[in-house]
Design an enzyme around this catalytic site. Sequence first.
Site, short mmCIF file in Angstrom:
data_model
loop_
_atom_site.label_atom_id
_atom_site.label_comp_id
_atom_site.label_asym_id
_atom_site.label_seq_id
_atom_site.Cartn_x
_atom_site.Cartn_y
_atom_site.Cartn_z
N ASN A 159 -10.89 -2.55 -4.65
CA ASN A 159 -10.17 -1.64 -5.56
C ASN A 159 -10.82 -1.57 -6.94
O ASN A 159 -10.60 -0.61 -7.69
CB ASN A 159 -8.70 -2.07 -5.73
CG ASN A 159 -7.85 -1.89 -4.51
OD1 ASN A 159 -6.89 -2.64 -4.29
ND2 ASN A 159 -8.16 -0.89 -3.68
N ASP B 118 0.82 -1.20 0.00
CA ASP B 118 0.00 0.00 0.00
C ASP B 118 0.86 1.26 0.00
O ASP B 118 1.99 1.25 0.52
CB ASP B 118 -0.91 -0.02 1.25
CG ASP B 118 -2.04 1.00 1.14
OD1 ASP B 118 -2.33 1.46 0.03
OD2 ASP B 118 -2.62 1.33 2.19
N SER C 142 -7.44 -5.39 -4.81
CA SER C 142 -8.50 -6.03 -4.01
C SER C 142 -9.83 -5.97 -4.77
O SER C 142 -9.98 -5.18 -5.72
CB SER C 142 -8.64 -5.32 -2.67
OG SER C 142 -9.21 -4.03 -2.84
C1 IPE Z 1 -5.17 -2.62 0.14
O1 IPE Z 1 -4.92 -1.26 -0.07
C2 IPE Z 1 -5.16 -3.35 -1.15
C3 IPE Z 1 -3.88 -3.40 -1.83
C4 IPE Z 1 -2.74 -2.97 -1.39
C5 IPE Z 1 -3.90 -4.03 -3.12
P1 IPE Z 1 -6.12 -0.18 -0.13
O2 IPE Z 1 -5.47 1.11 -0.38
O3 IPE Z 1 -7.14 -0.64 -1.07
O4 IPE Z 1 -6.70 -0.29 1.35
P2 IPE Z 1 -7.71 0.66 2.12
O5 IPE Z 1 -8.81 1.00 1.18
O6 IPE Z 1 -6.94 1.88 2.52
O7 IPE Z 1 -8.14 -0.15 3.30
C1 IPE Z 2 -1.74 0.28 -3.25
O1 IPE Z 2 -1.48 1.62 -3.31
C2 IPE Z 2 -1.87 -0.34 -4.60
C3 IPE Z 2 -3.26 -0.63 -5.01
C4 IPE Z 2 -4.28 -0.65 -4.21
C5 IPE Z 2 -3.49 -0.90 -6.42
P1 IPE Z 2 -2.65 2.69 -3.28
O2 IPE Z 2 -3.05 2.98 -4.68
O3 IPE Z 2 -3.75 2.25 -2.38
O4 IPE Z 2 -1.90 3.92 -2.66
P2 IPE Z 2 -2.47 4.96 -1.61
O5 IPE Z 2 -3.01 4.20 -0.45
O6 IPE Z 2 -3.54 5.74 -2.34
O7 IPE Z 2 -1.29 5.78 -1.26
MG MG Z 3 -4.10 2.53 -0.37
#
Ligand code: IPE
Ligand code: IPE
Ligand code: MG
Length: 242
Positions: free
Chosen positions: A72, A24, A69
């Site tokens: 996502n 993340d 996820s």
């Molecule tokens: C978790 O990260 C999923 C991945 C790293 C692929 P998110 O950025 O989706 O998590 P939340 O929404 O902050 O819980």
């Molecule tokens: C995790 O990074 C990767 C995916 C969920 C695809 P994020 O895209 O959630 O990055 P932040 O949390 O916005 O920094």
């Molecule tokens: Mg994130």
Amino acid sequence: MRKTKRAEITKDTKIPRHIAVIMDGNGRWAKKRLLPRSLGHKEGMERMVGMMEHAFDLGVEYMTVYALSTENLNRPKEELEGLYNLVRKYFKVYIGRVCEKGVRFKVIGDITPLPVDVQGILREAEKETLQYQGKGINFAMCYGSRAEIVRAVNIAVAEGKKVTEESFASLLYTGGQPEPDLIIRTGKEVRLSNFLLYQAAYAELYFTDKMFPEFSDEELDKAVLEFSKRTRRFGKTDEQLQ
Ligand code: IPE
Ligand code: IPE
Ligand code: MG
């Protein structure tokens, strides 16, 4: 001034057999540098490959990486399209680099919502590494732990058999693999976000403020060293462990 020596992995360090990583912080990493989120994801993908290579070099057998996820999938279309383009452009070369050392690649998750060509790239990587045993990557794509559990329940119901803890675990995507010993989350949040809820029952959890693109090999070493120091009791007392 004398520099204090950084702790290092030695032959006495306990190496986890299976590490799972919630990668993340790509978006925030990019935002801080006034870059588009897509560049954060590109950087994250490169780091993912480096991290996995380093982990296998340390002797880790399984790496589960959370790439996307189920939740996502509700992100803006442009961001998702950017992620799919990364898979289209770089996946084969990058994953090929790790897998050519005898690592089996497996998708965990239901990738049917993905564009067909992207599904094809992932399935091909699975086919090309089928012959490898002992080391594996679980690529969590369109993965949700609740969906995984519900899927396993439905398989059990269809078979008409009562399950045990072990037989149920074998119906999960990770069936047959050692449970994750260490779950790492980068990006400052302290939650599991629908990741490996069943498998995580006795995993050691490690959270770091580093955004995923900043999670260097040294940072992985730090997590492994922390893991190595922990006492895993599995419900027993210290005396019982003697
Ligand atoms: C978790 O990260 C999923 C991945 C790293 C692929 P998110 O950025 O989706 O998590 P939340 O929404 O902050 O819980
Ligand atoms: C995790 O990074 C990767 C995916 C969920 C695809 P994020 O895209 O959630 O990055 P932040 O949390 O916005 O920094
Ligand atoms: Mg994130």
